[in-house]
Design an enzyme around this catalytic site. Structure first.
Site, short mmCIF file in Angstrom:
data_model
loop_
_atom_site.label_atom_id
_atom_site.label_comp_id
_atom_site.label_asym_id
_atom_site.label_seq_id
_atom_site.Cartn_x
_atom_site.Cartn_y
_atom_site.Cartn_z
N CYS A 73 48.88 44.46 31.98
CA CYS A 73 49.51 44.68 33.28
C CYS A 73 49.48 46.17 33.57
O CYS A 73 50.09 46.96 32.85
CB CYS A 73 50.96 44.17 33.29
SG CYS A 73 51.81 44.51 34.85
N HIS A 150 40.14 38.39 36.60
CA HIS A 150 40.33 38.42 38.06
C HIS A 150 39.10 37.91 38.78
O HIS A 150 37.97 38.15 38.34
CB HIS A 150 40.60 39.85 38.54
CG HIS A 150 41.93 40.39 38.15
ND1 HIS A 150 43.02 40.39 38.99
CD2 HIS A 150 42.37 40.96 36.99
CE1 HIS A 150 44.06 40.93 38.37
NE2 HIS A 150 43.69 41.29 37.15
N GLU A 199 49.07 36.52 41.43
CA GLU A 199 49.02 36.74 39.99
C GLU A 199 49.18 35.43 39.24
O GLU A 199 50.05 34.61 39.56
CB GLU A 199 50.13 37.71 39.55
CG GLU A 199 49.84 39.16 39.88
CD GLU A 199 50.70 40.11 39.08
OE1 GLU A 199 50.80 39.92 37.85
OE2 GLU A 199 51.28 41.02 39.68
N CYS A 208 49.83 44.81 42.02
CA CYS A 208 49.22 44.36 40.76
C CYS A 208 48.23 45.43 40.34
O CYS A 208 47.19 45.61 40.97
CB CYS A 208 48.52 43.01 40.95
SG CYS A 208 47.65 42.44 39.47
N GLY A 211 44.87 44.06 39.21
CA GLY A 211 44.18 43.57 40.39
C GLY A 211 43.56 44.70 41.18
O GLY A 211 42.43 44.58 41.69
#
Length: 269
Positions: A73, A150, A199, A208, A211
Protein backbone atom coordinates in the site's frame (compact mmCIF):
# COMPACT_ATOMS: atom_id res chain seq x y z
CA UNK A 1 -4.49 -4.81 28.40
CA UNK A 2 -4.62 -1.71 26.19
CA UNK A 3 -2.87 -1.35 22.83
CA UNK A 4 -1.86 2.12 21.59
CA UNK A 5 -2.47 3.13 17.98
CA UNK A 6 -2.01 6.14 15.73
CA UNK A 7 -4.64 7.18 13.17
CA UNK A 8 -2.96 8.49 10.00
CA UNK A 9 -3.90 9.26 6.42
CA UNK A 10 -2.39 9.97 3.03
CA UNK A 11 -4.68 12.14 0.86
CA UNK A 12 -7.67 10.89 2.86
CA UNK A 13 -6.75 7.20 2.52
CA UNK A 14 -6.75 6.44 6.25
CA UNK A 15 -4.99 3.89 8.44
CA UNK A 16 -4.83 2.61 11.98
CA UNK A 17 -1.11 2.09 12.69
CA UNK A 18 -0.14 -0.27 15.54
CA UNK A 19 3.51 -0.44 16.56
CA UNK A 20 4.25 -3.99 17.69
CA UNK A 21 8.04 -3.86 17.40
CA UNK A 22 8.67 -3.96 21.15
CA UNK A 23 5.47 -5.59 22.38
CA UNK A 24 3.89 -8.27 20.21
CA UNK A 25 0.27 -7.77 19.20
CA UNK A 26 -1.75 -10.73 17.96
CA UNK A 27 -3.60 -9.74 14.79
CA UNK A 28 -6.23 -11.95 13.21
CA UNK A 29 -8.62 -11.27 10.35
CA UNK A 30 -11.40 -11.01 12.92
CA UNK A 31 -9.61 -8.36 15.01
CA UNK A 32 -8.43 -6.38 11.97
CA UNK A 33 -11.93 -6.26 10.50
CA UNK A 34 -13.45 -5.22 13.84
CA UNK A 35 -10.93 -2.39 14.30
CA UNK A 36 -11.44 -1.20 10.70
CA UNK A 37 -15.23 -1.00 11.07
CA UNK A 38 -16.27 2.66 10.88
CA UNK A 39 -19.40 2.18 13.01
CA UNK A 40 -18.23 -0.08 15.82
CA UNK A 41 -14.43 0.13 15.60
CA UNK A 42 -11.80 2.83 15.13
CA UNK A 43 -12.46 2.95 11.41
CA UNK A 44 -9.96 2.89 8.55
CA UNK A 45 -9.33 1.85 4.96
CA UNK A 46 -6.54 -0.44 6.16
CA UNK A 47 -4.97 -1.54 9.42
CA UNK A 48 -1.15 -1.42 9.58
CA UNK A 49 0.84 -3.60 11.97
CA UNK A 50 4.54 -2.79 12.44
CA UNK A 51 6.73 -5.70 13.55
CA UNK A 52 10.47 -6.44 13.81
CA UNK A 53 12.19 -7.41 10.57
CA UNK A 54 15.29 -9.46 9.89
CA UNK A 55 15.83 -7.87 6.47
CA UNK A 56 14.77 -4.22 6.92
CA UNK A 57 14.22 -1.55 9.59
CA UNK A 58 10.62 -2.67 10.11
CA UNK A 59 8.09 -5.15 8.79
CA UNK A 60 4.76 -3.65 7.67
CA UNK A 61 1.70 -5.92 7.56
CA UNK A 62 -1.39 -4.55 5.80
CA UNK A 63 -4.95 -5.69 6.52
CA UNK A 64 -7.98 -4.72 4.43
CA UNK A 65 -11.36 -3.92 6.05
CA UNK A 66 -12.47 -7.51 5.49
CA UNK A 67 -9.49 -8.72 7.54
CA UNK A 68 -7.56 -10.08 4.58
CA UNK A 69 -3.82 -9.38 4.42
CA UNK A 70 -2.42 -7.76 1.25
CA UNK A 71 1.01 -7.21 -0.25
CA UNK A 72 1.53 -3.44 -0.51
CA UNK A 73 0.00 0.00 0.00
CA UNK A 74 1.69 3.16 -1.21
CA UNK A 75 -0.21 5.63 0.96
CA UNK A 76 0.35 3.46 4.03
CA UNK A 77 4.05 3.32 3.19
CA UNK A 78 4.20 7.12 3.26
CA UNK A 79 2.32 7.17 6.58
CA UNK A 80 4.75 4.64 8.04
CA UNK A 81 7.64 6.68 6.64
CA UNK A 82 6.33 9.72 8.51
CA UNK A 83 5.76 7.65 11.66
CA UNK A 84 9.32 6.28 11.64
CA UNK A 85 11.09 9.43 10.40
CA UNK A 86 14.37 9.66 8.48
CA UNK A 87 15.35 7.14 5.85
CA UNK A 88 13.93 3.66 6.45
CA UNK A 89 13.70 0.32 4.67
CA UNK A 90 10.30 -1.34 5.08
CA UNK A 91 9.60 -5.04 4.54
CA UNK A 92 6.23 -5.89 2.98
CA UNK A 93 4.72 -9.02 1.45
CA UNK A 94 5.34 -7.30 -1.90
CA UNK A 95 9.06 -6.77 -1.23
CA UNK A 96 11.39 -4.25 0.42
CA UNK A 97 10.58 -0.56 -0.09
CA UNK A 98 12.47 2.54 1.06
CA UNK A 99 10.87 5.66 2.57
CA UNK A 100 12.44 9.08 3.18
CA UNK A 101 11.16 12.46 4.36
CA UNK A 102 11.77 15.77 2.57
CA UNK A 103 10.35 19.27 2.27
CA UNK A 104 8.07 18.10 -0.55
CA UNK A 105 6.55 15.23 1.45
CA UNK A 106 7.32 11.58 1.97
CA UNK A 107 9.04 9.76 -0.88
CA UNK A 108 8.77 6.00 -1.19
CA UNK A 109 10.82 3.81 -3.51
CA UNK A 110 8.23 1.22 -4.47
CA UNK A 111 10.54 -1.16 -6.34
CA UNK A 112 10.32 -2.29 -9.96
CA UNK A 113 7.08 -2.76 -11.89
CA UNK A 114 6.25 -6.20 -13.23
CA UNK A 115 4.41 -6.85 -16.48
CA UNK A 116 4.45 -10.61 -17.11
CA UNK A 117 1.02 -12.22 -17.27
CA UNK A 118 2.11 -14.69 -14.57
CA UNK A 119 3.50 -11.85 -12.43
CA UNK A 120 0.19 -9.95 -12.27
CA UNK A 121 -1.03 -12.79 -12.09
CA UNK A 122 -3.59 -13.60 -14.80
CA UNK A 123 -5.33 -16.93 -15.28
CA UNK A 124 -3.77 -17.45 -18.71
CA UNK A 125 -1.17 -15.81 -21.00
CA UNK A 126 -1.94 -12.55 -22.81
CA UNK A 127 -0.38 -9.20 -23.69
CA UNK A 128 -0.53 -7.02 -20.55
CA UNK A 129 0.05 -3.72 -22.39
CA UNK A 130 -3.19 -3.98 -24.38
CA UNK A 131 -5.22 -6.78 -22.86
CA UNK A 132 -7.78 -8.21 -25.34
CA UNK A 133 -10.61 -8.15 -22.77
CA UNK A 134 -13.36 -5.77 -21.70
CA UNK A 135 -16.27 -5.20 -19.36
CA UNK A 136 -19.00 -3.11 -21.01
CA UNK A 137 -17.35 0.20 -22.04
CA UNK A 138 -14.12 -0.56 -20.16
CA UNK A 139 -11.89 -2.31 -22.69
CA UNK A 140 -8.25 -3.15 -23.43
CA UNK A 141 -6.69 -2.30 -20.05
CA UNK A 142 -3.04 -2.37 -19.05
CA UNK A 143 -1.98 -4.76 -16.27
CA UNK A 144 0.85 -3.87 -13.87
CA UNK A 145 2.04 -5.37 -10.61
CA UNK A 146 3.65 -2.76 -8.32
CA UNK A 147 3.72 -4.95 -5.23
CA UNK A 148 0.04 -5.69 -5.70
CA UNK A 149 -1.91 -6.23 -8.95
CA UNK A 150 -3.69 -3.53 -10.97
CA UNK A 151 -5.54 -3.11 -14.24
CA UNK A 152 -5.77 0.39 -15.72
CA UNK A 153 -8.40 1.59 -18.18
CA UNK A 154 -7.79 4.88 -20.01
CA UNK A 155 -11.12 6.66 -20.45
CA UNK A 156 -12.28 10.12 -21.65
CA UNK A 157 -13.73 11.00 -18.23
CA UNK A 158 -13.11 9.04 -15.02
CA UNK A 159 -16.30 10.41 -13.43
CA UNK A 160 -18.52 9.02 -16.18
CA UNK A 161 -17.57 5.47 -15.20
CA UNK A 162 -19.84 3.65 -12.73
CA UNK A 163 -16.86 2.28 -10.85
CA UNK A 164 -18.90 1.34 -7.80
CA UNK A 165 -20.76 -1.18 -9.99
CA UNK A 166 -18.03 -2.27 -12.42
CA UNK A 167 -15.20 -2.34 -9.87
CA UNK A 168 -16.33 -5.43 -7.95
CA UNK A 169 -17.34 -7.16 -11.20
CA UNK A 170 -13.81 -6.81 -12.60
CA UNK A 171 -12.09 -7.39 -9.23
CA UNK A 172 -13.67 -10.81 -8.89
CA UNK A 173 -13.45 -11.94 -12.53
CA UNK A 174 -11.91 -15.44 -12.89
CA UNK A 175 -9.23 -13.85 -15.11
CA UNK A 176 -7.63 -12.60 -11.86
CA UNK A 177 -6.93 -15.55 -9.53
CA UNK A 178 -5.83 -13.22 -6.69
CA UNK A 179 -8.45 -10.60 -7.55
CA UNK A 180 -7.39 -7.20 -8.90
CA UNK A 181 -7.37 -3.46 -8.16
CA UNK A 182 -9.30 -1.52 -10.82
CA UNK A 183 -8.19 1.92 -12.05
CA UNK A 184 -9.85 4.36 -14.47
CA UNK A 185 -7.53 7.13 -15.66
CA UNK A 186 -7.89 10.21 -17.85
CA UNK A 187 -5.00 12.08 -19.45
CA UNK A 188 -5.39 15.76 -18.46
CA UNK A 189 -2.05 17.18 -19.62
CA UNK A 190 1.33 16.21 -21.07
CA UNK A 191 2.37 14.60 -17.78
CA UNK A 192 -0.85 14.58 -15.75
CA UNK A 193 -3.58 12.05 -15.00
CA UNK A 194 -6.88 12.09 -13.16
CA UNK A 195 -7.51 8.76 -11.42
CA UNK A 196 -10.22 6.87 -9.57
CA UNK A 197 -9.56 3.46 -8.01
CA UNK A 198 -11.64 0.51 -6.88
CA UNK A 199 -9.39 -1.20 -4.32
CA UNK A 200 -9.47 -4.95 -3.97
CA UNK A 201 -11.50 -5.85 -0.85
CA UNK A 202 -11.76 -2.17 0.15
CA UNK A 203 -13.87 -0.51 -2.54
CA UNK A 204 -13.71 3.12 -3.63
CA UNK A 205 -11.14 5.16 -1.71
CA UNK A 206 -10.07 8.79 -1.80
CA UNK A 207 -6.54 7.80 -2.75
CA UNK A 208 -4.54 4.70 -3.67
CA UNK A 209 -0.76 5.04 -3.83
CA UNK A 210 -0.09 1.78 -5.66
CA UNK A 211 -2.93 2.62 -8.06
CA UNK A 212 -1.28 5.96 -8.81
CA UNK A 213 2.04 4.18 -9.41
CA UNK A 214 0.48 1.51 -11.63
CA UNK A 215 -1.55 4.01 -13.65
CA UNK A 216 1.43 6.31 -14.20
CA UNK A 217 3.57 3.36 -15.32
CA UNK A 218 0.77 2.24 -17.66
CA UNK A 219 0.62 5.73 -19.21
CA UNK A 220 4.40 5.75 -19.62
CA UNK A 221 4.40 2.29 -21.24
CA UNK A 222 1.81 3.46 -23.74
CA UNK A 223 3.90 6.60 -24.38
CA UNK A 224 1.11 8.91 -23.25
CA UNK A 225 3.41 10.74 -20.80
CA UNK A 226 7.02 11.25 -19.84
CA UNK A 227 8.76 9.48 -16.96
CA UNK A 228 7.48 11.85 -14.25
CA UNK A 229 3.72 12.21 -13.85
CA UNK A 230 1.37 14.03 -11.47
CA UNK A 231 -1.57 11.77 -10.64
CA UNK A 232 -4.60 13.53 -9.13
CA UNK A 233 -6.95 11.36 -7.07
CA UNK A 234 -10.11 12.50 -5.26
CA UNK A 235 -7.97 13.11 -2.16
CA UNK A 236 -5.25 15.09 -3.96
CA UNK A 237 -2.10 14.73 -6.09
CA UNK A 238 0.86 12.35 -6.01
CA UNK A 239 4.03 12.61 -8.09
CA UNK A 240 5.20 9.36 -9.67
CA UNK A 241 8.61 8.93 -11.30
CA UNK A 242 9.94 5.88 -13.16
CA UNK A 243 13.71 6.14 -12.89
CA UNK A 244 16.35 4.97 -15.35
CA UNK A 245 17.19 2.31 -12.77
CA UNK A 246 13.68 0.85 -13.34
CA UNK A 247 12.46 1.93 -9.88
CA UNK A 248 9.18 3.68 -9.05
CA UNK A 249 9.42 6.72 -6.76
CA UNK A 250 6.18 8.06 -5.27
CA UNK A 251 6.10 11.41 -3.45
CA UNK A 252 3.21 12.92 -1.54
CA UNK A 253 1.90 13.97 1.88
CA UNK A 254 1.07 11.95 4.99
CA UNK A 255 -0.60 13.20 8.16
CA UNK A 256 -1.27 12.08 11.74
CA UNK A 257 -4.93 12.54 12.69
CA UNK A 258 -4.93 11.42 16.33
CA UNK A 259 -3.63 8.85 18.81
CA UNK A 260 -5.46 6.55 21.16
CA UNK A 261 -5.67 3.02 22.56
CA UNK A 262 -8.09 0.11 22.60
CA UNK A 263 -8.70 -2.77 24.96
CA UNK A 264 -7.84 -6.27 23.76
CA UNK A 265 -11.04 -7.60 25.32
CA UNK A 266 -13.11 -5.16 23.24
CA UNK A 267 -11.65 -6.52 20.00
CA UNK A 268 -10.73 -10.16 20.62
CA UNK A 269 -8.33 -11.90 18.24
Amino acid sequence: MRIPFRKMHGLGNDFVVIDARERAVEMSARRAAALADRHTGIGCDQLILLEPSETADVRMRIFNPDGGEVEACGNASRAVGLYLGGDKRIETLGGIIAASTSDTGISVAMGRPRFGWDEIPLAYPMDTLTMPVGWEDLVEPVAVNVGNPHVIFFVPDTHSVDLARLGPLIENDPLFPRRINVNVATLTGPDALDLRVWERAAGLTRACGTGACASAIAAMRRKLTGRRVTVTLPGGPLVIEWTDADEIIMTGPATTSFEGSFGTSDYPA
